[in-house]
Design a protein around this motif. Structure first.
Motif: not given
Length: 296
Positions: A113-130
């Protein structure tokens, strides 16, 4: 090679862009710009406002290299939110076409929620790429219709965490209109920051023709006891601009190299650095109305 600038004295509202600003861009040694125009909602901005900017830039000899994609979250598992993000990016592409822009620049967004370049574990799950691939496929026909590149930018803190992941996503999307804007600092790591040339060369080797532009900012490591890589004004850090320029020119001399990380007062020294490096490498710097030489 073409040199552009971003931010600095360029306005947030396209209605505030003036011929005098365009003349200042050229006087500083740049032939194109990347203004964000965050104040202009892509869903509601009238076409006549975009056409005024398009015509003024053409009259002043300044190219519009990029405008913003409004930094939507293209990876969210919330389908309603993802559909709305796609709709906004599609609107941004259409507005960019009306502006006469070469490209829209966007990242994949973030689950933070902190912004489009902020880290979050959900950024690196495979479904994120899909989800990202799905979003890009839905935007690709609009990019083609508008004649505007959808230029993706990656960073270690988001789904597009490396050149290899960027390559995988772009290969799967498989559109000539969905490409890579390569930011020179975003994939530099602790292991590569003291010798950035080979790291840049590797990224160009991996991505090749996927790249259609680049953001040129610097990077350095700070003595904070915990790891901190700081990006900023070109010339302040450890970025190998000789390798950067050599590989961009080899890729395509028509592609823009756009300054990021500088403030207005730093632009003269950055321009001098860029033009001096180009001269040392015997690279021809193109004005807005010049075309690169035909291949021998």
């Amino acid at each position: 090679m073409r040199f552009g600038m971003s931010g600095c004295f360029l306005p947030e509202d396209m209605n505030d862009l003036t011929p005098q600003m365009c003349q200042r861009v050229r006087a500083l040694g740049f032939s194109g710009i990347y203004p964000r125009f965050r104040a202009n909602d892509p869903h509601t901005t009238p076409l006549h406002q975009a056409h005024r900017v398009r015509d003024m830039l053409a009259g002043e000899g300044v190219r519009l290299f990029q405008v913003t994609g409004y930094w939507q979250n293209l990876i969210t598992p919330d389908e309603a939110a993802r559909a709305e993000a796609v709709r906004t990016l599609q609107a941004a592409l259409r507005l960019a076409g009306a502006l006469g822009a070469r490209a829209v620049d966007t990242g994949p967004g973030s689950m933070s929620p902190l912004g489009p370049w902020a880290p979050h574990p959900g950024n690196w799950v495979f479904d994120a790429r899909g989800q990202l691939m799905r979003s890009l496929r839905e935007c690709a026909p609009v990019a083609e219709e508008a004649g505007v590149f959808l230029s993706l930018e990656g960073h270690q803190l988001v789904t597009l965490e490396s050149a290899e992941v960027m390559q995988e996503v772009l290969d799967e999307v498989d559109s000539p209109w969905v490409r890579c804007n390569f930011d020179s600092a975003n994939w530099i790591t602790l292991k590569t920051v003291f010798n950035t040339g080979p790291a840049l060369g590797h990224i160009f080797d991996v991505l090749g023709d996927h790249i259609v532009s680049c953001h040129a900012k610097d990077i350095w490591i700070e003595d904070r006891l915990a790891l901190h890589l700081q990006d900023g004004c070109p010339g302040r850090g450890l970025m190998d601009f000789t390798t950067r320029f050599t590989r961009m020119e080899r890729l395509n001399p028509d592609y823009p190299v756009i300054v990021e990380g500088a403030i207005t007062e730093e632009l003269p020294q950055v321009s001098e650095l860029f033009h001096r490096t180009a001269r040392e490498l015997d690279i021809r710097v193109l004005d807005a109305d010049e075309q690169p030489a035909a291949p021998a």
